[in-house]
Write an enzyme that holds these catalytic residues in place. Sequence first.
Site, PDB file in Angstrom:
ATOM      1  N   VAL A  59     -15.504  -1.725   3.820  1.00  0.00           N
ATOM      2  CA  VAL A  59     -15.508  -3.159   3.477  1.00  0.00           C
ATOM      3  C   VAL A  59     -15.815  -4.047   4.677  1.00  0.00           C
ATOM      4  O   VAL A  59     -16.103  -5.229   4.513  1.00  0.00           O
ATOM      5  CB  VAL A  59     -14.174  -3.597   2.825  1.00  0.00           C
ATOM      6  CG1 VAL A  59     -13.904  -2.836   1.539  1.00  0.00           C
ATOM      7  CG2 VAL A  59     -12.993  -3.475   3.790  1.00  0.00           C
TER       8      VAL A  59
ATOM      9  N   ASN B  40      -8.778  -4.392  -2.722  1.00  0.00           N
ATOM     10  CA  ASN B  40      -7.505  -3.717  -2.440  1.00  0.00           C
ATOM     11  C   ASN B  40      -7.474  -3.026  -1.080  1.00  0.00           C
ATOM     12  O   ASN B  40      -6.397  -2.880  -0.497  1.00  0.00           O
ATOM     13  CB  ASN B  40      -7.252  -2.684  -3.560  1.00  0.00           C
ATOM     14  CG  ASN B  40      -6.189  -1.683  -3.182  1.00  0.00           C
ATOM     15  OD1 ASN B  40      -4.995  -1.968  -3.249  1.00  0.00           O
ATOM     16  ND2 ASN B  40      -6.606  -0.492  -2.752  1.00  0.00           N
TER      17      ASN B  40
ATOM     18  N   TYR C  79      -0.954  -8.589  10.411  1.00  0.00           N
ATOM     19  CA  TYR C  79      -0.930  -8.297   8.972  1.00  0.00           C
ATOM     20  C   TYR C  79      -0.454  -9.519   8.193  1.00  0.00           C
ATOM     21  O   TYR C  79      -0.995  -9.862   7.141  1.00  0.00           O
ATOM     22  CB  TYR C  79      -0.011  -7.096   8.729  1.00  0.00           C
ATOM     23  CG  TYR C  79      -0.027  -6.538   7.324  1.00  0.00           C
ATOM     24  CD1 TYR C  79      -1.023  -5.649   6.919  1.00  0.00           C
ATOM     25  CD2 TYR C  79       0.959  -6.886   6.407  1.00  0.00           C
ATOM     26  CE1 TYR C  79      -1.027  -5.119   5.637  1.00  0.00           C
ATOM     27  CE2 TYR C  79       0.958  -6.364   5.117  1.00  0.00           C
ATOM     28  CZ  TYR C  79      -0.033  -5.475   4.736  1.00  0.00           C
ATOM     29  OH  TYR C  79      -0.037  -4.949   3.456  1.00  0.00           O
TER      30      TYR C  79
ATOM     31  N   LYS D  91      -2.660 -11.431   5.424  1.00  0.00           N
ATOM     32  CA  LYS D  91      -2.222 -11.523   4.021  1.00  0.00           C
ATOM     33  C   LYS D  91      -1.955 -12.972   3.599  1.00  0.00           C
ATOM     34  O   LYS D  91      -2.169 -13.318   2.429  1.00  0.00           O
ATOM     35  CB  LYS D  91      -0.993 -10.640   3.789  1.00  0.00           C
ATOM     36  CG  LYS D  91      -1.309  -9.134   3.853  1.00  0.00           C
ATOM     37  CD  LYS D  91      -2.334  -8.704   2.800  1.00  0.00           C
ATOM     38  CE  LYS D  91      -2.556  -7.201   2.780  1.00  0.00           C
ATOM     39  NZ  LYS D  91      -3.556  -6.770   1.782  1.00  0.00           N
TER      40      LYS D  91
ATOM     41  N   ILE E 226       5.938  -0.688  -1.344  1.00  0.00           N
ATOM     42  CA  ILE E 226       5.442   0.292  -2.314  1.00  0.00           C
ATOM     43  C   ILE E 226       5.244   1.615  -1.576  1.00  0.00           C
ATOM     44  O   ILE E 226       4.582   1.661  -0.526  1.00  0.00           O
ATOM     45  CB  ILE E 226       4.074  -0.162  -2.905  1.00  0.00           C
ATOM     46  CG1 ILE E 226       4.122  -1.631  -3.390  1.00  0.00           C
ATOM     47  CG2 ILE E 226       3.628   0.784  -4.017  1.00  0.00           C
ATOM     48  CD1 ILE E 226       4.990  -1.913  -4.563  1.00  0.00           C
TER      49      ILE E 226
END
Length: 251
Positions: free
Chosen positions: A65, A91, A156, A160, A189
């Site tokens: 990406v 994602n 991060y 985000k 997760i």
Amino acid sequence: MAGLLEGDIAVVTGAGSGIGRAIAKGFAAVGAKVVVADINEAGASETASMIAQAGGEALSAVLDVTDRASCAALAEIVAQQYGATSVLVNNAGIVRREPITADKANEDWDAIMRVNATGPYNVTKAFLEPLKETKGRIVNIGSIQSHVHTGNAVAYTVAKHGVLGFTRALAAELGPDGIRVNAIGPGFIRTPLNAENRAKTDTEAQFIGKTPLGRAGEAEDITGPAIFLASAMSAFVTGALVPVDGGYLTL
Ligand code: NAP
């Protein structure tokens, strides 16, 4: 939910592992033709095989990406082999946890920005035409860190937060074209992304301690919300970030 994405062509980045794999499998199970795109070729083809074995249809593709030429090439391949992409899930992501004083901080800042912030932009740009043609839907994977900071993750957190800004700005800009743009904010997760961290630290227990539902999430916890945002069930929803975090953000 059967048939909710019948007729859709869905591209899921980072679908060779974790959350992306769960979303890709879930989309295929409700009728979409799924393009499983990942920098990890083996992971992508494994996901595509899982989908085929379950009776779905999937195409696996190598995609970085961060590489605009790679994104444009994938858009061309999908157009030729499947037709017009109507759902895009941004994602693919990486995480590096360390303080800003760490030796690798500069290098990791650049890598995280390239993959987690610029990546969704690159892929979205490459697929804009078919998304306009189909009045498509974009689902960006943010994080609880689209809203808050968690330990040793400055880059991060910034990236985000950027995914939330990207989602809102694009929803406003592309709404008149009929494209809806939303995001999901996963909590903790259990995926390969944090496997090493889970093995070596008490991070998981710390997150669970701050999660009202009292458990970590599984990749499959993200599937239903992704199907909701990709399907007509969310026809009047755009510019939103749906937290899927067991209630983490409520505390
Ligand atoms: P994962 O299991 O590591 O899966 C991510 C996939 O993306 C991997 O296959 C990875 O390949 C791939 N990837 C990395 N860089 C790429 C690139 N430049 N181009 C294309 N693909 C690339 O991670 P996950 O936990 O499922 O994370 C998926 C998304 O959810 C990420 O955006 C992450 O930030 C977000 N998220 C995760 C959590 C969590 O707790 N797990 C929480 C909040 C948000 P490699 O394995 O080769 O790197």
